[in-house]
Design an enzyme around this catalytic site. Structure first.
Site, PDB file in Angstrom:
ATOM      1  N   ARG A 143       0.813  -1.221   0.000  1.00 30.51           N
ATOM      2  CA  ARG A 143       0.000   0.000   0.000  1.00 30.51           C
ATOM      3  C   ARG A 143       0.846   1.271   0.000  1.00 30.51           C
ATOM      4  O   ARG A 143       0.782   2.078  -0.910  1.00 30.51           O
ATOM      5  CB  ARG A 143      -0.943   0.002   1.213  1.00 30.51           C
ATOM      6  CG  ARG A 143      -1.873  -1.212   1.275  1.00 30.51           C
ATOM      7  CD  ARG A 143      -2.771  -1.290   0.065  1.00 30.51           C
ATOM      8  NE  ARG A 143      -3.644  -2.439   0.086  1.00 30.51           N
ATOM      9  CZ  ARG A 143      -4.856  -2.463   0.635  1.00 30.51           C
ATOM     10  NH1 ARG A 143      -5.332  -1.400   1.220  1.00 30.51           N
ATOM     11  NH2 ARG A 143      -5.593  -3.559   0.588  1.00 30.51           N
ATOM     12  N   HIS A 172      -0.836  -3.916   5.699  1.00 32.75           N
ATOM     13  CA  HIS A 172      -0.665  -2.617   6.366  1.00 32.75           C
ATOM     14  C   HIS A 172       0.155  -2.875   7.635  1.00 32.75           C
ATOM     15  O   HIS A 172       0.013  -3.942   8.252  1.00 32.75           O
ATOM     16  CB  HIS A 172      -2.013  -2.042   6.833  1.00 32.75           C
ATOM     17  CG  HIS A 172      -2.793  -1.284   5.813  1.00 32.75           C
ATOM     18  ND1 HIS A 172      -4.164  -1.350   5.751  1.00 32.75           N
ATOM     19  CD2 HIS A 172      -2.417  -0.399   4.847  1.00 32.75           C
ATOM     20  CE1 HIS A 172      -4.603  -0.559   4.784  1.00 32.75           C
ATOM     21  NE2 HIS A 172      -3.565   0.028   4.215  1.00 32.75           N
ATOM     22  N   CYS A 266      -8.176  -0.760  12.566  1.00 31.11           N
ATOM     23  CA  CYS A 266      -8.391   0.001  11.320  1.00 31.11           C
ATOM     24  C   CYS A 266      -9.752   0.681  11.296  1.00 31.11           C
ATOM     25  O   CYS A 266      -9.991   1.504  10.416  1.00 31.11           O
ATOM     26  CB  CYS A 266      -8.100  -0.799  10.068  1.00 31.11           C
ATOM     27  SG  CYS A 266      -8.415  -2.499  10.155  1.00 31.11           S
TER      28      CYS A 266
HETATM   29  N1  ARG Z   1     -10.597  -3.917   2.705  1.00 36.05           N
HETATM   30  C1  ARG Z   1      -9.774  -2.915   3.276  1.00 36.05           C
HETATM   31  C2  ARG Z   1      -8.531  -2.730   2.433  1.00 36.05           C
HETATM   32  O1  ARG Z   1      -8.007  -3.704   1.950  1.00 36.05           O
HETATM   33  C3  ARG Z   1      -9.421  -3.283   4.689  1.00 36.05           C
HETATM   34  C4  ARG Z   1      -8.545  -2.294   5.355  1.00 36.05           C
HETATM   35  C5  ARG Z   1      -8.323  -2.630   6.783  1.00 36.05           C
HETATM   36  N2  ARG Z   1      -7.310  -1.826   7.299  1.00 36.05           N
HETATM   37  C6  ARG Z   1      -6.228  -2.245   7.935  1.00 36.05           C
HETATM   38  N3  ARG Z   1      -5.372  -1.371   8.318  1.00 36.05           N
HETATM   39  N4  ARG Z   1      -5.993  -3.484   8.118  1.00 36.05           N
HETATM   40  O2  ARG Z   1      -8.075  -1.636   2.208  1.00 36.05           O
END
Ligand code: ARG
Length: 280
Positions: A143, A172, A266
């Site tokens: 990301r 993340h 999150c």
């Molecule tokens: N479906 C979301 C994504 O993939 C979930 C995000 C959850 N956030 C996290 N920091 N784990 O972006």
């Protein structure tokens, strides 16, 4: 030899949450998401309500961001901005499905009196930028780009420690590491490169290490106020370790949101303040 359990102190915090009114798993942008698996939106709202209630019962302030149709991941507010010391860096989402969330975060932060900066490089807010003491721990991987760490350092005004995420399940930083207090963290070593493991070990030699079972239960996606730690119930070894270290773990399951790859952390963007926060 006697070992003393450290005294832990809760600090009153402010969080930004968004109800999962339009929550769904309609696309797959991480290995947890399977759009063919049904999602119960009513159950998601109920489970999210329990998270809100728990934060309020602990004395924290909960602000809300209005949910928007066709943005099913908007419930994961922590990905929308990196907030450190009263400064906000609005996310630039890697995937087009989430990109429009940034505008709503920008508007919320402007209305709330911040002077938010929009990220120029892919970076996903508190999903990948976690303040601890005087530093910011930052994840790079699927990301947030490593170049975005330098941008964050300038905007947020604190030294950034770059950590490379290497396992696509832990996409993340907040899926692989949680900040528990100003000087303590917990993390899952296999989610990080060898170099990043070295850095983490040097900075936090007494950190709590998660087991495989803790990590796949998304046990590291935890919200800590310095004393209470909200985390998924299935993270049993972590829960025991937290107790032993003087924290008060509060198990809370969000099974519907887990289908999208998310847990308590999150869903709660901490509005990290300019001062130190209020001790309880
Ligand atoms: N479906 C979301 C994504 O993939 C979930 C995000 C959850 N956030 C996290 N920091 N784990 O972006």
């Amino acid at each position: 030899m006697t070992t003393t359990t450290p005294t832990r102190t809760a600090v009153r915090r402010r969080y930004l949450l968004c109800p999962p009114t339009y929550f769904a798993v309609e696309y797959s942008i991480n290995p947890w998401m399977d759009p063919s698996r049904p999602v119960d939106a009513v159950a998601a709202l109920r489970q999210w309500g329990a998270l809100c209630a728990t934060l309020r019962e602990l004395g924290h302030r909960v602000e809300t961001l209005a949910p928007r149709p066709r943005l099913p991941d908007m419930v994961f507010t922590a990905n929308g901005a990196a907030v450190v010391g009263g400064r906000a860096l609005i996310a630039r989402f890697r995937h087009p499905q989430r990109a429009p969330e940034s505008g709503f975060h920008q508007a919320w932060f402007s209305r709330a009196g911040y002077r938010p900066t929009r990220a120029g490089l892919p970076s996903e807010g508190q999903g990948d930028f976690l303040p601890v003491g005087a530093r910011i721990l930052a994840g790079s991987g699927p990301r947030t780009s490593a170049a975005a760490h330098r941008e964050a350092e300038q905007v947020l005004g604190r030294p950034v420690v770059s950590l490379a995420l290497t396992d696509p399940r832990f996409y993340h930083l907040d899926t692989a590491l949680a900040v528990l207090s100003e000087d303590q963290i917990m993390y899952y070593p296999p989610a990080f490169s060898a170099q990043s493991n070295h850095v983490l070990h040097l900075l936090f030699p007494r950190a709590i290490l998660a087991t495989d079972a803790d990590a796949v239960a998304l046990g590291l996606n935890a919200v800590s106020d310095g004393l209470h730690v909200i985390l998924p119930e299935a993270a049993r070894a972590l829960t025991a370790r937290l107790h032993a270290e003087g924290f008060k773990p509060l198990p809370l399951d969000l099974p519907e949101l887990l289908k999208a790859g998310g847990g308590p952390k999150c869903c709660a963007l901490e509005l990290h303040p300019a001062g130190g926060g209020e001790r309880q």
